[in-house]
Design a protein around this motif. Structure first.
Motif, short mmCIF file in Angstrom:
data_model
loop_
_atom_site.label_atom_id
_atom_site.label_comp_id
_atom_site.label_asym_id
_atom_site.label_seq_id
_atom_site.Cartn_x
_atom_site.Cartn_y
_atom_site.Cartn_z
N ASN A 1 -11.42 7.03 8.93
CA ASN A 1 -12.55 6.35 9.56
C ASN A 1 -12.32 4.84 9.70
N ALA A 2 -11.35 4.48 10.51
CA ALA A 2 -11.15 3.09 10.90
C ALA A 2 -10.84 3.08 12.40
N PRO A 3 -11.78 3.55 13.22
CA PRO A 3 -11.49 3.76 14.65
C PRO A 3 -11.10 2.49 15.38
N ASP A 4 -11.59 1.33 14.92
CA ASP A 4 -11.25 0.07 15.58
C ASP A 4 -9.78 -0.29 15.39
N ARG A 5 -9.12 0.36 14.41
CA ARG A 5 -7.70 0.14 14.14
C ARG A 5 -6.88 1.39 14.43
N LEU A 6 -7.43 2.31 15.24
CA LEU A 6 -6.79 3.61 15.48
C LEU A 6 -6.47 4.31 14.16
N ASN A 7 -7.35 4.06 13.18
CA ASN A 7 -7.22 4.68 11.85
C ASN A 7 -5.92 4.32 11.15
N ALA A 8 -5.43 3.10 11.41
CA ALA A 8 -4.28 2.59 10.66
C ALA A 8 -4.63 2.56 9.18
N VAL A 9 -3.66 2.85 8.34
CA VAL A 9 -3.91 3.06 6.92
C VAL A 9 -3.84 1.75 6.15
N SER A 10 -4.97 1.29 5.69
CA SER A 10 -5.05 0.11 4.83
C SER A 10 -4.87 0.54 3.37
N ARG A 11 -4.73 -0.44 2.49
CA ARG A 11 -4.63 -0.13 1.06
C ARG A 11 -5.91 0.57 0.59
N LYS A 12 -7.05 0.15 1.11
CA LYS A 12 -8.32 0.77 0.72
C LYS A 12 -8.36 2.22 1.20
N MET A 13 -7.93 2.46 2.44
CA MET A 13 -7.95 3.83 2.94
C MET A 13 -7.05 4.74 2.13
N ILE A 14 -5.84 4.30 1.84
CA ILE A 14 -4.92 5.19 1.13
C ILE A 14 -5.40 5.45 -0.29
N CYS B 1 -3.99 8.61 13.69
CA CYS B 1 -3.61 7.59 12.71
C CYS B 1 -2.43 6.81 13.25
N ALA B 2 -2.58 5.49 13.36
CA ALA B 2 -1.55 4.64 13.94
C ALA B 2 -0.51 4.17 12.94
N GLY B 3 -0.50 4.76 11.74
CA GLY B 3 0.46 4.36 10.73
C GLY B 3 -0.13 3.35 9.76
N ALA B 4 0.72 2.70 9.00
CA ALA B 4 0.25 1.70 8.05
C ALA B 4 -0.32 0.49 8.78
N ASP B 5 -1.38 -0.06 8.23
CA ASP B 5 -2.02 -1.24 8.83
C ASP B 5 -1.27 -2.49 8.39
N LEU B 6 -0.38 -2.97 9.26
CA LEU B 6 0.45 -4.13 8.91
C LEU B 6 -0.35 -5.42 8.85
N ALA B 7 -1.56 -5.41 9.41
CA ALA B 7 -2.42 -6.59 9.37
C ALA B 7 -3.45 -6.53 8.24
N ASP B 8 -3.34 -5.55 7.39
CA ASP B 8 -4.28 -5.38 6.28
C ASP B 8 -4.17 -6.58 5.32
N PRO B 9 -5.24 -7.33 5.09
CA PRO B 9 -5.17 -8.48 4.18
C PRO B 9 -4.80 -8.09 2.76
N ASP B 10 -5.21 -6.89 2.33
CA ASP B 10 -4.84 -6.45 0.98
C ASP B 10 -3.35 -6.20 0.86
N ARG B 11 -2.73 -5.80 1.97
CA ARG B 11 -1.28 -5.61 1.98
C ARG B 11 -0.58 -6.95 1.78
N ALA B 12 -1.05 -7.98 2.45
CA ALA B 12 -0.44 -9.31 2.33
C ALA B 12 -0.58 -9.85 0.92
N LYS B 13 -1.72 -9.60 0.29
CA LYS B 13 -1.95 -10.09 -1.08
C LYS B 13 -0.97 -9.46 -2.05
N GLY B 14 -0.63 -8.20 -1.80
CA GLY B 14 0.24 -7.50 -2.73
C GLY B 14 1.70 -7.52 -2.32
N ASN B 15 2.04 -8.36 -1.36
CA ASN B 15 3.41 -8.37 -0.83
C ASN B 15 4.42 -8.78 -1.90
N THR B 16 5.46 -7.98 -2.07
CA THR B 16 6.55 -8.30 -2.99
C THR B 16 7.85 -7.97 -2.29
#
Length: 262
Positions: free
Chosen positions: A20-33, A62-77
């Motif tokens: 349920n993230a239709p505005d992102r073509l259901n790209a997978v954010s950290r919260k979604m996964i 599902c458009a894959g992983a959400d590369l623009a997810d802010p939570d992804r950037a915070k956890g970037n290693t």
């Protein structure tokens, strides 16, 4: 439980799980996964659920992983595998091990891990306008979500390597022709067709379907002799089930069986 990035609805043994993230073509954010992981754990433990229908809200699966997810950037290693270990791999493992059939209704683009979700399902049906893309090589990664395991088994080595290395977007019809999915239907018919199939499974012999799924999961790592032993052990168990007795009685009486999932 109430979720934000997914929706879950249950009715008479059938659970419908919607990304349920239709505005992102259901790209997978950290919260979604994270929500998906918790949801699959709950579905596996819920004895009232006998089958699951998986789809996406809006015009995409599902458009894959959400590369623009802010939570992804915070956890970037520097360890790109950390997110797989923590978030994505547990979901794929749960999908393959949950003792009930999963039907994917692919209602639009299925890219990256979105395609992996479709492949990890037991039966996938796509709308005519759906497409499939192993997008990883386009950004310098390799397929994940189990796709390097699924693809060679479904389409053979040559096609699997080409899909992964060249990253072409293929149509739903081509995906069916290559054995990646079960069927293609008109877009307008997708949810009814997939829903009817999922309902048929939810009304089916639950123990039998669970053991079919588990037996096929084991087969890829077994010799023929080992697999024959698996079939023997599971058949012995199923032969004592109420559903087997009902199935035989219905067959002899020439009526439709009424399975209870026991």
């Amino acid at each position: 439980m109430t979720y934000e990035k997914i929706q879950i609805a249950k009715e008479n043994g059938l659970a419908t799980l919607t990304l349920n993230a239709p505005d992102r073509l259901n790209a997978v954010s950290r919260k979604m996964i994270a929500e998906l992981k918790q949801c699959w754990e709950e579905l596996a433990a819920d004895e009232s659920v006998r089958a699951v229908l998986l789809t996406g809200a809006g015009r995409g699966f599902c458009a894959g992983a959400d590369l623009a997810d802010p939570d992804r950037a915070k956890g970037n290693t520097s360890d790109s595998g950390e997110a797989l270990d923590k978030f994505f791999n547990p979901v794929i493992r749960l999908m393959r091990s949950v003792p009930k059939p999963i039907v994917a209704a692919v209602n639009g683009p299925a890219a990256g891990v979105g395609m992996s979700f479709a492949l990890a399902s037991d039966i996938a049906i796509a709308g005519k306008s759906a497409s499939f893309l192993q997008a990883f090589a386009r950004i310098g990664l390799l397929p994940d979500g189990g796709s390097t395991w699924f693809l060679p088994r479904l389409v053979g080595e040559q096609r699997a390597r080409a899909l992964a290395m060249l990253a072409p977007q293929i149509s739903a019809q081509q995906a069916k022709d290559w054995g990646l999915i079960w069927d293609v239907v008109e877009d307008a018919d997708l949810m009814k067709t997939a829903g009817d199939l999922a309902r048929r499974l939810a009304d089916g012999p639950t123990m039998s379907l669970a053991r079919i799924k588990e037996a096929m999961n084991r087969a890829s790592g077994n010799t023929l002799s080992q697999q024959l032993d698996v079939e023997r052990d599971f058949q012995r168990e199923l032969g004592k089930s109420e559903d087997f007795k009902e199935g035989v009685a219905a067959f002899l009486a020439k009526r439709k069986p009424e399975f209870k999932g026991k």
